[in-house]
Design an enzyme around this catalytic site. Structure first.
Site: not given
Lengths: 248, 337
Positions: B95-96
């Site tokens: 989840l960047d």
């Protein structure tokens, strides 16, 4: 009851023909995608031509200090064509890369080790009097050859080493193994690659030693037979622009 | 991304609407993997209408109702077409890009994380709709503890709030068979978060339909040595029990192999799930950042340019199409291993 059965039979027939229609749609979709990929490849070829011949100014001066150690992952079937690999390495040495880690799953590149070392590694200049040898072949490069046995199996071997060191003696203190213990037991002499170029049909690591790619940037370059010089420059240039936070 | 705000409107209803039986994969049917019962009555046709009605009932005005219904129909159609090909069993997400999203839209960082959570909920919904059995999510890394203390505190509070909210909807979750597992060095989490996480794990332990693995306080550089340690401890225990039956270790017989690769793999945190088929890292970054390094040997790595809060339906579809394109090659590589 009869009506219910009839309805079920009709639904089943609809869904079967519906399935065939969906399958056709699926194939059409993938056909369109293949066409799009071909168009993208043509675009890349044009781009590479422009970059190689210096029309794009941004790629002329590359800051190679950031690429201390370059990794190459090659699909084993493609690695058997040694001439292709040599051409790639010649391009890399022309760009100025000094240290390269060559990986392929089955160890095909390891077997052709002598060929590469002879071509790129010898410090002494061959015939002094022959001035027609192209400049490319004189640049030195250091190699490391890695295959699947240096990946997970190496960790298993390191685990056995640690076991023998700390668990043989029943009374000795058994520390909790952290990263440092494992790194020491793995005894890898080389650092982690900074940039990994993957040559193969898919963007997949194919078993590269897990321990060494924690913060490595991985770029997929396509199959080896379609390699392009300009795209290597682009990948390296993009890498030099990347800012890593390392989690913080 | 005209569709994404609409997804955000619909996504809070994730657990109440779209968790009916996932689209049966036609590919699986062809391979004969699913039982013959699925051929008798097509659940898609039966549940489709009721789902549509549920979605439409919840919307407020005519426009959003119309768009919601259209959105839903398009999604269902696309998923049905894609299901004709192989569907991955396990997808992992990094989840960047939450903080970059917040900067881009001039929000606070906390709002970026909240938007990320909403995106996570919709992506999970789509994954389960299409039939992915295992979803792994890299929520918090051990490296992230190096961030500013107020940001770490915020993320911990957000996690605690979401887990406790999740615990309130437990009956619904258990009805859909989602098992939640928290993977990582849980002792390093703040106390209330750890307690809530353990409660959530215990509460959903009986579910087997789909799995959600949340990696918190996780890095591969912690997981791999720990697995080595645990396998050494286990072998030590076995040897002590058997009174050194295997015991030529002392005599300097260097080739004695005590710990094998399968032992190490057994003790990995991620041994509860098969290896991921696809690893998706949003925001276009191409590195793994210490995530699932051991498990991604034959995994397709996908890096869409979208930031995590912008991830939604279409990037996920492109990801699965990419997987289907390379499926034969990856299967060949897996067999060679």
């Amino acid at each position: 009851m009869n009506l219910g059965d009839e309805m079920q039979r009709v639904f089943r027939r609809i869904s079967k023909s519906g399935n065939i229609a969906l399958l056709l749609l699926w194939h059409v979709l993938h056909l369109i995608l293949s066409v799009l990929y071909i168009i993208r490849e043509i675009f890349y070829a044009v781009e590479s031509y422009l970059i190689t011949n210096g029309y794009v100014k941004t790629y002329t001066n590359l800051n190679l200090d950031r690429v201390k150690y370059l990794g190459l992952v090659v699909d084993s079937d493609e690695a058997r064509k040694t001439s292709q690999v040599i051409e790639l390495l010649e391009w890399l040495s022309a760009i100025g890369v000094k240290k390269v880690c060559l990986y392929d799953r089955e160890g095909v590149l390891k077997k052709s080790k002598e060929v590469f070392v002879e071509r790129f590694g010898s410090a002494e200049l061959p015939n002094e009097n022959s001035k027609t040898i192209p400049l490319l072949s004189k640049k030195r490069m250091d190699f490391e050859f890695v295959s699947i046995t240096d990946g997970k199996e190496a960790v298993a071997k390191a685990a056995n080493l640690l076991f023998k060191k700390y668990y043989v003696d029943a009374d000795s203190e058994k520390p909790f193994f952290t990263e440092t213990y494992l790194t020491e037991a793995l005894r890898t002499l080389e650092p982690d690659p900074d940039l990994l170029l993957i040559y193969g049909p898919a963007r997949c690591l194919l078993g590269f030693p897990a321990w060494r790619i924690r913060y490595t940037e991985m770029v997929h370059m396509g199959p080896l037979k379609y390699k392009k010089y300009g795209l290597i420059l682009k990948a390296i240039h993009r890498f030099t622009k990347v800012k890593q936070n390392f989690g913080s | 991304y005209a569709k994404s705000p609409i997804n955000l409107i619909i996504s809070p209803r994730i657990y109440s609407t779209s968790f009916n039986s996932p689209t049966p994969s036609i590919y699986n049917r062809r391979k004969g993997l699913s039982g013959s019962t699925q051929m008798a009555e097509d659940p898609i046709i039966a549940t489709d209408n009721s789902l549509k009605k549920l979605e439409l009932e919840r919307s407020d005005d005519t426009v959003s109702r119309f768009l919601g219904g259209l959105n839903h129909t398009i999604r269902k159609l696309v998923f049905r077409v894609i299901s004709s090909g192989p569907i991955p069993q396990h997808i992992a997400f990094i989840l960047d890009g939450n903080r970059r999203f917040a900067k881009k839209w001039k929000m606070t960082e906390g709002a970026g994380h909240k938007a990320g959570f909403l995106a996570l909920m919709s992506v999970l919904k789509y994954c389960y709709e299409i039939g992915v059995k295992y979803v792994t999510v890299y929520a918090f890394s051990l490296d992230n503890f190096n961030r500013r203390p107020d940001e770490v505190q915020y993320v911990m509070d957000l996690m605690q709030e979401k887990i406790e909210g999740f615990l309130k909807e437990l009956s619904l979750v258990n009805k859909y068979g989602v098992r939640v597992m928290f993977i990582g060095d849980l002792k390093r989490l703040y106390e209330p978060v750890r307690v809530a996480a353990e409660k959530a794990m215990a509460a959903t332990a009986g579910n087997t339909k789909t799995y959600l693995l949340v990696c918190v306080a996780y890095t591969s550089s912690h997981e791999i040595p720990r697995a080595v340690y645990e396998s050494c401890e286990e072998k030590n225990g076995v040897m002590n029990e058997n009174g050194s039956v295997n015991g030529d270790v002392n005599t300097g017989n260097g080739s004695e192999v005590v710990v094998k690769m399968v032992d190490i793999e057994k003790h990995m945190y991620m041994a509860v799930a098969p290896d991921p088929d696809i690893l998706v890292r949003s925001s276009g970054e191409t590195r793994l950042s210490n995530f699932l390094l051991w498990q991604t040997t034959n995994c397709l790595l996908y890096s869409p340019k979208e930031l995590w809060p912008e991830m939604g339906f279409w990037p996920l579809v492109s990801c699965i199409l990419e997987f289907q394109k390379n499926y034969k090659y990856l299967e060949k590589k897996k067999k060679q291993a």
